[in-house]
Design an enzyme around this catalytic site. Sequence first.
Site, mmCIF file in Angstrom:
data_model
loop_
_atom_site.group_PDB
_atom_site.id
_atom_site.type_symbol
_atom_site.label_atom_id
_atom_site.label_comp_id
_atom_site.label_asym_id
_atom_site.label_seq_id
_atom_site.Cartn_x
_atom_site.Cartn_y
_atom_site.Cartn_z
ATOM 1 N N LYS A 28 6.959 10.002 -11.667
ATOM 2 C CA LYS A 28 5.986 9.378 -12.581
ATOM 3 C C LYS A 28 4.571 9.596 -12.043
ATOM 4 C CE LYS A 28 6.725 4.980 -10.168
ATOM 5 N NZ LYS A 28 7.555 3.770 -10.140
ATOM 6 N N TYR B 204 -26.520 6.363 -1.040
ATOM 7 C CA TYR B 204 -26.880 5.162 -1.805
ATOM 8 C C TYR B 204 -26.856 3.916 -0.924
ATOM 9 C CZ TYR B 204 -26.108 7.950 -6.011
ATOM 10 O OH TYR B 204 -26.166 8.905 -6.988
HETATM 11 C C1 LIG Z 1 8.337 3.735 -8.966
HETATM 12 C C2 LIG Z 1 9.757 3.277 -8.963
HETATM 13 C C3 LIG Z 1 10.654 3.738 -7.995
HETATM 14 C C4 LIG Z 1 10.246 4.597 -6.813
HETATM 15 O O1 LIG Z 1 9.650 3.781 -5.833
HETATM 16 P P1 LIG Z 1 9.291 4.345 -4.370
HETATM 17 O O2 LIG Z 1 8.977 3.119 -3.610
HETATM 18 O O3 LIG Z 1 8.106 5.219 -4.532
HETATM 19 O O4 LIG Z 1 10.495 5.042 -3.880
HETATM 20 C C5 LIG Z 1 11.986 3.372 -8.118
HETATM 21 N N1 LIG Z 1 12.390 2.555 -9.126
HETATM 22 C C6 LIG Z 1 11.547 2.072 -10.051
HETATM 23 C C7 LIG Z 1 12.065 1.181 -11.122
HETATM 24 C C8 LIG Z 1 10.199 2.403 -10.000
HETATM 25 O O5 LIG Z 1 9.360 1.906 -10.914
#
Ligand SMILES: *Cc1c(COP(=O)(O)O)cnc(C)c1O
Length: 400
Positions: free
Chosen positions: A49, A278
């Site tokens: 994602k 800045y």
């Molecule tokens: C993002 C997510 C993961 C992965 O999490 P990590 O800590 O990056 O391994 C797994 N399960 C769900 C439901 C998530 O939203």
Amino acid sequence: MLSWDDTPSVSAMRCSRAWVEIDLDAVHHNVRQFRRLLRPATDLMAVVKADAYGHGAVAIAQTVIAAGATWLGVATVPEGIELRQAGLNAPILVMGALHHAEEVRALARWQLQPTIVTPKQALVFADALSDACLPLPVHIKLDTGMSRLGFDWQRAVEFIEFVDRLPALQITNLYSHFATADELDDREMWRQHERFESAIATLKSHNQLPPRLHLANTAATLSNADALQYDMVRVGLGIYGLAPAPHLKSILNLQPALEVKARITHIKQIPAGAGVSYGHRFVAKCPMTIAVVGIGYADGIPRQLSNQLTVLIGDQRISQIGSITMDQLMLDVSDVNDLAEGDIVTLLGHSNSHQITADDWADRIGTISWEILCGFKHRLPRIMKRNNSQQLYPAEDSLL
Ligand SMILES: *Cc1c(COP(=O)(O)O)cnc(C)c1O
């Protein structure tokens, strides 16, 4: 030191200022490391994602599948469609909640699998898919203590019986998500795990247990051997080469895959008393040489790191000074010999004797490495490196 002319095999224009390098061999290696923890029959879902946590979803998805991941996890329908359009045909779970018929139909058309978290949402799906000839495989999510998406674990039977009565949906998986699997104190993780087990037992006694179960994120995959007994693990951060917490670092040999580099665009002397950037949050105590670098907070460098960032030039650690600006930042290069405009600075990555990781930045400003990596989603071109070759993403012609 590399100069303007040495950028190997990539467009000098695209990478004239700053870029991200993704080591796909490191990603491949990390997936192999995780596979070693799993029984052969256990599926490894690579969570890609948010454009693969800023690494580039398509190239990462291709790499993880070649390395032995069998599922892909995304948050939204468009993220799933991007992977399908690139030709990826592994099963894809959409972990976010959907509520619109339009989204549901797009999801079904692209053979993505949804997460169902309420009866109401299940009805939207059933309605949107009433014409479909085959039922849509769905994952039911239970809330066991994260208090985010998921139906109350204590009412799992009621919920699953409800969804089970909808002919448009076929329940294939049951899952939940940990809130504290990366903490040293693992009591809350085990409380959640027991609730998941308890829901499983009750479902079993009602003959309503979905065929497949999954629970672990990266942290639980590294710390909870019982969670590896289910049918799948969902690993995000780990495949990018970072551990969720210091005490989980030694379990696998993971290699960070993302490096951030930028060029020096201007070198100059400033007198004692000159303020830098800045707000003049840095003032030169004596005459010094500074370098301007073409990267800033719009590229993913957190502005909170102002005056606290260390970068690498060659094998030397160099301090950043003054406020980080939108597109540029300044370095104190008074002690660097033979520096030229066009030379490359490493912001995340390694030299012969130093390594700077997203964890170093996160620790310094009180955030987490996940957020640091996601900062590189948008602006910088990516150079994908594999087997000593490299390719620029997006491809050259898509920009012309
Ligand atoms: C993002 C997510 C993961 C992965 O999490 P990590 O800590 O990056 O391994 C797994 N399960 C769900 C439901 C998530 O939203």
